[in-house]
Design a protein around this motif. Structure first.
Motif, short mmCIF file in Angstrom:
data_model
loop_
_atom_site.label_atom_id
_atom_site.label_comp_id
_atom_site.label_asym_id
_atom_site.label_seq_id
_atom_site.Cartn_x
_atom_site.Cartn_y
_atom_site.Cartn_z
N TRP A 1 0.80 -1.21 0.00
CA TRP A 1 0.00 0.00 0.00
C TRP A 1 0.84 1.27 0.00
O TRP A 1 0.45 2.28 -0.61
CB TRP A 1 -1.00 0.01 1.16
CG TRP A 1 -0.45 0.19 2.54
CD1 TRP A 1 -0.24 -0.78 3.47
CD2 TRP A 1 -0.05 1.42 3.17
NE1 TRP A 1 0.27 -0.26 4.63
CE2 TRP A 1 0.40 1.10 4.48
CE3 TRP A 1 0.00 2.76 2.77
CZ2 TRP A 1 0.86 2.05 5.39
CZ3 TRP A 1 0.45 3.71 3.67
CH2 TRP A 1 0.88 3.37 4.95
N LEU A 2 2.02 1.23 0.66
CA LEU A 2 2.82 2.45 0.73
C LEU A 2 3.41 2.85 -0.62
O LEU A 2 3.23 4.00 -1.06
CB LEU A 2 3.91 2.30 1.79
CG LEU A 2 4.78 3.54 2.04
CD1 LEU A 2 3.91 4.73 2.39
CD2 LEU A 2 5.80 3.28 3.15
N PRO A 3 4.10 1.94 -1.35
CA PRO A 3 4.59 2.36 -2.67
C PRO A 3 3.48 2.69 -3.65
O PRO A 3 3.62 3.59 -4.49
CB PRO A 3 5.42 1.15 -3.14
CG PRO A 3 4.98 0.00 -2.32
CD PRO A 3 4.56 0.57 -1.00
N LEU A 4 2.34 1.98 -3.54
CA LEU A 4 1.20 2.31 -4.41
C LEU A 4 0.69 3.72 -4.13
O LEU A 4 0.44 4.49 -5.06
CB LEU A 4 0.07 1.30 -4.19
CG LEU A 4 0.13 0.00 -4.99
CD1 LEU A 4 -0.93 -0.97 -4.49
CD2 LEU A 4 -0.06 0.28 -6.47
N MET A 5 0.53 4.06 -2.86
CA MET A 5 0.04 5.38 -2.50
C MET A 5 1.00 6.47 -2.96
O MET A 5 0.59 7.50 -3.51
CB MET A 5 -0.15 5.49 -0.99
CG MET A 5 -0.74 6.81 -0.54
SD MET A 5 -0.53 7.13 1.22
CE MET A 5 1.22 7.41 1.34
N ILE A 6 2.30 6.24 -2.78
CA ILE A 6 3.29 7.25 -3.17
C ILE A 6 3.34 7.40 -4.69
O ILE A 6 3.31 8.52 -5.22
CB ILE A 6 4.68 6.87 -2.61
CG1 ILE A 6 4.68 6.94 -1.09
CG2 ILE A 6 5.75 7.80 -3.19
CD1 ILE A 6 5.92 6.34 -0.45
N GLY A 7 3.40 6.28 -5.40
CA GLY A 7 3.49 6.33 -6.86
C GLY A 7 2.27 6.97 -7.49
O GLY A 7 2.37 7.87 -8.33
N ILE A 8 1.08 6.51 -7.08
CA ILE A 8 -0.16 7.06 -7.64
C ILE A 8 -0.36 8.50 -7.19
O ILE A 8 -0.74 9.37 -7.98
CB ILE A 8 -1.36 6.18 -7.23
CG1 ILE A 8 -1.26 4.79 -7.88
CG2 ILE A 8 -2.68 6.85 -7.62
CD1 ILE A 8 -2.28 3.80 -7.39
#
Length: 486
Positions: free
Chosen positions: A280-287
């Motif tokens: 969830w953390l890399p997804l949130m940052i990337g998006i």
């Protein structure tokens, strides 16, 4: 050693390099007499050559973005379009890009990074031809949608390919070439728009893809994609060419194999798995970064810069627009040079802060202009101040929020969900690009000062997001970055 044994040994040495066509035949296996500095130079040349070829895709991307600004008055006059109809035309590339972005991750996973770029080139060429020969709005709109579809695939595939082939100490600079190429494409559209009519300009838009398609046959496929597909021999051959024929790639080969093996143990991701921090953390940052990149309002400024400059009282708006494009290229070039020296996070903070200040200047200038006589000296000064603010916005965006979100997206997404997550991130970027592009012209008609105030508030939120959530990825391998989220 017999002649037969010598021949077999020579064949074994060359075997890994016989699977990827003419590129590999260009290099012979040199002896140990090559110095280490020469090896480093060869590695840099190989990777940079690959990046320069795929960078033709983002040039096409930028040309598409920049096309609407110098052609607005001519197209609306020739085809009898209203302001809202031309706004729809400008935004349709983003609609097509959303479709392309949705498919981009899966296309790039199934047929490779090179194959997806080849597929992306075809609708771009057809789209430009449709626009060039358009007699009414229907062909104009269809061409813009086709262009957008190709650009949507390019916008995901190019940064991922660059990240996957680059050594970790060059990845930031080479990744920033993606956005630098976009700005070059925008500048070329602005420049050529000064000298040719909109139909000829559309024909010229075909050129980047016409060069890209044959160029793809001369570069290796992404070694990480080849490893993921189980093509071990091709994977090692590709990596050897990228790092130099005399380079020792054993450590990097083992690291990539371990990463791929770890990902392959969990090929199916359940929705509940996304609750894990590693997802969830890399997804949130990337998006989040790719959405906020668009909410800065940069596409509204670039698509309709001529209109903005006319509102500011600049008579030669198309020349000023070209100047804007040139400034953007220079600033992005500076970011490309800085990103592996200062780091990603600090540039994003500087960029976001600069956007807030620049947009405040523009908003205040337009608000005061509404209460000042058109023939007064103050009116002229405020117009100049608004232009300076727009240039400041462009420079600030180009130093960080332009190139770096794409670099970080390609670095932080976990390898086992990279295709799906990358598609979602790219789709989100294009969805908000469409919203900004569709509304910018209408908002500017409503209130120039109010429009830039909205963008300023959103840039303030971007600054907070970067300061709280975005990690530094400089100098770390892709595998190290992904392990840090566990």
């Amino acid at each position: 050693m017999s002649f037969r044994e010598e021949t077999e040994e020579a064949r074994d040495l060359k075997k890994p390099f016989l699977h990827t066509g003419s590129w590999y035949k260009l290099g012979s296996r040199q002896s140990s007499m090559m110095s280490s500095s020469q090896g480093i130079r060869d590695r840099s040349i190989s990777v940079v050559a690959c990046v320069l070829i795929v960078a033709l895709g983002p040039i096409q991307f930028g040309f598409t973005n920049g096309y609407s600004s110098p052609t607005q008055s001519a197209i609306t006059e020739d085809l009898g379009l209203s302001v809202s109809a031309f706004s729809l035309f400008g935004s349709l590339s983003n609609v097509g890009a959303m479709v392309g972005a949705t498919a981009s991750g899966q296309i790039a996973e199934y047929i490779g990074r090179k194959g997806s770029l080849m597929i992306a080139s075809i609708p771009n060429v057809i789209g430009w031809l449709c626009i060039s020969f358009a007699k009414d709005s229907s062909f104009l709109y269809m061409g813009r949608l086709l262009e957008g579809f190709g650009v949507g695939i390019i916008s995901y595939t190019v940064p991922v390919y660059i990240a996957e082939i680059s050594p970790h100490n060059m990845r930031g600079a080479l990744g920033s070439v993606n956005q630098l190429s976009v700005t070059i494409g925008i500048m070329l559209a602005y420049l050529l728009g000064l000298f040719v009519n909109w139909r000829v300009l559309a024909v010229l838009g075909i050129l980047p893809c016409l060069v890209l398609m044959p160029g793809l046959f001369f570069i290796p496929e992404s070694p990480r994609w080849l490893a993921k597909m189980g093509k071990t021999e091709d994977f090692e051959a590709s990596l050897q060419v990228l790092r130099g024929f005399e380079a020792d790639i054993s450590v990097e080969v083992n690291e990539i194999k371990r990463s791929v093996a770890s990902a392959s143990r969990r090929t199916t991701i359940r929705f509940s798995d996304l609750k894990q921090r590693r997802y969830w953390l890399p997804l949130m940052i990337g998006i989040g970064l790719l959405i906020l990149q668009q909410l800065t309002g940069i596409n509204g400024v670039l698509f309709y810069s001529s209109t903005i400059f006319e509102s500011a009282g600049i008579s030669s708006s198309n020349v000023a627009t070209f100047g804007l494009g040139a400034v953007q290229v220079v600033a992005t070039g500076v970011a490309t040079w800085l990103v592996d020296k200062t780091g990603r996070r600090i540039l994003l903070i500087i960029s976001s802060s600069g956007l807030v200040i620049s947009l405040l200047v523009v908003a205040v200038s337009f608000f005061i202009k509404d209460f000042v006589s058109n023939d007064s000296t103050l009116y002229t000064i405020l117009g100049i101040l608004a232009v300076v603010g727009v240039l400041g916005m462009t420079i600030a965006f180009s130093l960080g929020m332009g190139p770096i979100p794409w670099v970080i997206m390609s670095e932080i997404l976990p390898v086992n969900i990279k295709g799906l997550a990358g598609s979602i991130a790219t789709l989100s970027n294009w969805l908000f690009a469409w919203v900004v592009t569709l509304t910018a012209n209408l908002l500017l008609d409503w209130s120039s000062g109010g429009t830039f105030t909205i963008y300023m508030v959103l840039c303030g939120f971007t600054l907070a997001f970067v300061a709280i959530w975005v990690p530094e990825t400089k100098g770390r391998t892709l595998e190290e970055i992904q392990r840090s989220f566990r």
